[in-house]
Design an enzyme around this catalytic site. Structure first.
Site, PDB file in Angstrom:
ATOM      1  N   GLU A 105       0.827  -1.212   0.000  1.00 39.59           N
ATOM      2  CA  GLU A 105       0.000   0.000   0.000  1.00 39.59           C
ATOM      3  C   GLU A 105       0.863   1.263   0.000  1.00 39.59           C
ATOM      4  O   GLU A 105       0.627   2.191  -0.782  1.00 39.59           O
ATOM      5  CB  GLU A 105      -0.936   0.021   1.218  1.00 39.59           C
ATOM      6  CG  GLU A 105      -1.993  -1.080   1.245  1.00 39.59           C
ATOM      7  CD  GLU A 105      -2.955  -1.034   0.070  1.00 39.59           C
ATOM      8  OE1 GLU A 105      -3.028  -0.004  -0.631  1.00 39.59           O
ATOM      9  OE2 GLU A 105      -3.643  -2.035  -0.174  1.00 39.59           O
ATOM     10  N   ASN A 128       1.373   3.926  -3.138  1.00 37.62           N
ATOM     11  CA  ASN A 128       1.031   5.348  -3.000  1.00 37.62           C
ATOM     12  C   ASN A 128       2.145   6.249  -3.523  1.00 37.62           C
ATOM     13  O   ASN A 128       1.875   7.263  -4.175  1.00 37.62           O
ATOM     14  CB  ASN A 128       0.725   5.687  -1.537  1.00 37.62           C
ATOM     15  CG  ASN A 128      -0.697   5.325  -1.164  1.00 37.62           C
ATOM     16  OD1 ASN A 128      -1.497   4.938  -1.999  1.00 37.62           O
ATOM     17  ND2 ASN A 128      -1.005   5.448   0.115  1.00 37.62           N
ATOM     18  N   ARG A 182      -8.570   3.654  -8.146  1.00 39.10           N
ATOM     19  CA  ARG A 182      -8.229   3.569  -6.731  1.00 39.10           C
ATOM     20  C   ARG A 182      -9.500   3.435  -5.907  1.00 39.10           C
ATOM     21  O   ARG A 182     -10.581   3.809  -6.356  1.00 39.10           O
ATOM     22  CB  ARG A 182      -7.436   4.800  -6.280  1.00 39.10           C
ATOM     23  CG  ARG A 182      -6.290   5.174  -7.222  1.00 39.10           C
ATOM     24  CD  ARG A 182      -4.934   4.813  -6.644  1.00 39.10           C
ATOM     25  NE  ARG A 182      -4.781   3.443  -6.249  1.00 39.10           N
ATOM     26  CZ  ARG A 182      -4.243   2.490  -7.028  1.00 39.10           C
ATOM     27  NH1 ARG A 182      -3.852   2.734  -8.240  1.00 39.10           N
ATOM     28  NH2 ARG A 182      -4.120   1.279  -6.563  1.00 39.10           N
TER      29      ARG A 182
HETATM   30  N1  LIG Z   1       2.936   9.210  -1.007  1.00 35.73           N
HETATM   31  C1  LIG Z   1       1.914  10.038  -1.311  1.00 35.73           C
HETATM   32  N2  LIG Z   1       2.156  11.208  -1.975  1.00 35.73           N
HETATM   33  C2  LIG Z   1       1.143  12.056  -2.297  1.00 35.73           C
HETATM   34  N3  LIG Z   1      -0.164  11.807  -2.009  1.00 35.73           N
HETATM   35  C3  LIG Z   1      -0.469  10.659  -1.359  1.00 35.73           C
HETATM   36  C4  LIG Z   1       0.547   9.718  -0.972  1.00 35.73           C
HETATM   37  N4  LIG Z   1      -0.049   8.688  -0.335  1.00 35.73           N
HETATM   38  C5  LIG Z   1      -1.372   8.967  -0.319  1.00 35.73           C
HETATM   39  N5  LIG Z   1      -1.638  10.154  -0.932  1.00 35.73           N
HETATM   40  C6  LIG Z   1      -2.986  10.802  -1.041  1.00 35.73           C
HETATM   41  O1  LIG Z   1      -3.833  10.234  -0.064  1.00 35.73           O
HETATM   42  C7  LIG Z   1      -5.005   9.664  -0.687  1.00 35.73           C
HETATM   43  C8  LIG Z   1      -5.451   8.427   0.081  1.00 35.73           C
HETATM   44  O2  LIG Z   1      -4.487   7.371  -0.002  1.00 35.73           O
HETATM   45  P1  LIG Z   1      -4.968   5.858   0.152  1.00 35.73           P
HETATM   46  O3  LIG Z   1      -3.811   4.963  -0.056  1.00 35.73           O
HETATM   47  O4  LIG Z   1      -5.736   5.722   1.429  1.00 35.73           O
HETATM   48  O5  LIG Z   1      -6.031   5.694  -1.029  1.00 35.73           O
HETATM   49  P2  LIG Z   1      -5.739   5.622  -2.600  1.00 35.73           P
HETATM   50  O6  LIG Z   1      -4.295   5.386  -2.857  1.00 35.73           O
HETATM   51  O7  LIG Z   1      -6.352   6.817  -3.230  1.00 35.73           O
HETATM   52  O8  LIG Z   1      -6.573   4.326  -3.038  1.00 35.73           O
HETATM   53  P3  LIG Z   1      -6.105   2.793  -2.790  1.00 35.73           P
HETATM   54  O9  LIG Z   1      -4.972   2.803  -1.803  1.00 35.73           O
HETATM   55  O10 LIG Z   1      -7.326   2.124  -2.242  1.00 35.73           O
HETATM   56  O11 LIG Z   1      -5.715   2.285  -4.109  1.00 35.73           O
HETATM   57  C9  LIG Z   1      -4.592   9.414  -2.110  1.00 35.73           C
HETATM   58  O12 LIG Z   1      -5.693   9.389  -2.988  1.00 35.73           O
HETATM   59  C10 LIG Z   1      -3.659  10.601  -2.381  1.00 35.73           C
HETATM   60  O13 LIG Z   1      -4.382  11.746  -2.684  1.00 35.73           O
HETATM   61 MG   LIG Z   2      -3.250   3.900  -1.867  1.00 35.97          MG
END
Ligand SMILES: Nc1ncnc2c1ncn2[C@@H]1O[C@H](COP(=O)(O)OP(=O)(O)OP(=O)(O)O)[C@@H](O)[C@H]1O
Ligand SMILES: [Mg+2]
Lengths: 146, 108
Positions: A48, A52, A106
């Site tokens: 995860e 990200n 996502r």
């Molecule tokens: N390393 C990062 N850099 C920039 N933005 C991030 C980062 N990690 C998370 N985010 C932001 O936080 C939001 C939520 O992250 P999360 O992992 O919970 O969900 P997601 O990545 O959108 O979906 P999923 O993990 O279910 O595929 C993301 O949509 C993004 O906007």
């Molecule tokens: Mg994610």
């Protein structure tokens, strides 16, 4: 707090490194003699956090990801995954279940899964310096059957 | 990721094998979509007995497949998830939309 072992890896944000990162984390964690379920939890959380970095931190380019793993007091695994990408404006909002800026590819469940699969999750972010995710998981030392 | 399909009596069964993460997600969505467009099934079963790993990228794949099947008025089922994918499915609450059938003995 005593750090008894550690590794530090750096790799580019190519999606083919997702499976590498979780296999490397599982390989390092093996010295704590985790159960299959604990190993699965570690792999999931790493997957995860690394995904990200790949999809959110560096959406249109290839950037550097670092992963540091430490064994603390002989029973805790600490995982830190860092990027120098776009950063998160509102970390609290980003961590809400179902919150995503990623569209239909996502589900917004990444942070929720990291939080529920690990004992502790800490997210630090700033627009200019990128994001750092630190997770902690205690691996209970089981008594040997002998 | 390896994806194979089987069509019988209005039901498309999609067998997922390997590890479903962001790296393989797009291709997985495409393969499933192509099979749905080719067979126009009523219902779809996702067989996960050979899927060793899945993360939230897999959840998005499942939700997109579910929407496509629902649009055509069909139903979707998930079968035989191994413990790690099952834990991720449980964390996502997806069983409120899609029934998950517990592990049955695989006889091959
Ligand atoms: N390393 C990062 N850099 C920039 N933005 C991030 C980062 N990690 C998370 N985010 C932001 O936080 C939001 C939520 O992250 P999360 O992992 O919970 O969900 P997601 O990545 O959108 O979906 P999923 O993990 O279910 O595929 C993301 O949509 C993004 O906007
Ligand atoms: Mg994610």
């Amino acid at each position: 707090m005593k750090v008894t072992n550690y590794i530090k890896l750096e790799f580019p944000s190519c999606s083919s490194n997702e499976s590498f990162a979780r296999a490397a984390a599982a390989g390092f964690a093996a010295q704590l003699d985790p159960t299959l379920e604990e190993l699965g939890d570690i792999k999931t959380a790493v997957s995860e956090a690394v995904t990200n970095c790949i999809v959110h931190a560096y959406p249109d380019s290839i950037g550097k990801i670092t992963m540091r793993l430490r064994i603390i007091d002989g029973e805790k695994l600490e995982i830190t995954i860092k990027d120098r990408g776009r950063g998160i404006e509102d970390v609290q909002q980003a961590m809400l279940p179902m919150y995503t800026t990623g569209g239909e590819e996502r589900s917004g469940m990444g942070f929720t899964i990291m939080e529920s699969f690990m004992d502790k999750l800490k997210v630090k972010s700033s627009g200019s310096k990128g994001t750092s995710v630190t997770m902690l998981r205690t691996i209970k030392q089981r008594k040997s059957p002998l | 990721m390896k994806i194979s399909t089987e069509y019988l009596d209005g039901r498309l069964t999609v067998y997922l094998a390997g590890e479903l993460d962001h790296h393989g997600a797009r291709k997985t969505v495409e393969s499933i979509s192509e099979a749905i467009d080719a067979k126009l099934p009523r219902d779809l079963t996702l067989d996960m007995s050979h899927l060793g790993f899945m993360d939230s990228s897999g959840i998005a794949v499942i939700v997109r497949t579910y929407r496509k099947i629902r649009e055509a008025g069909g139903r979707m089922y998930i079968e035989n998830p191994q413990p790690q994918p099952l834990k991720v499915l449980d964390a996502s609450g997806i069983d409120r939309m899609i029934p998950i059938a517990a592990k049955r003995e695989v006889t091959t």
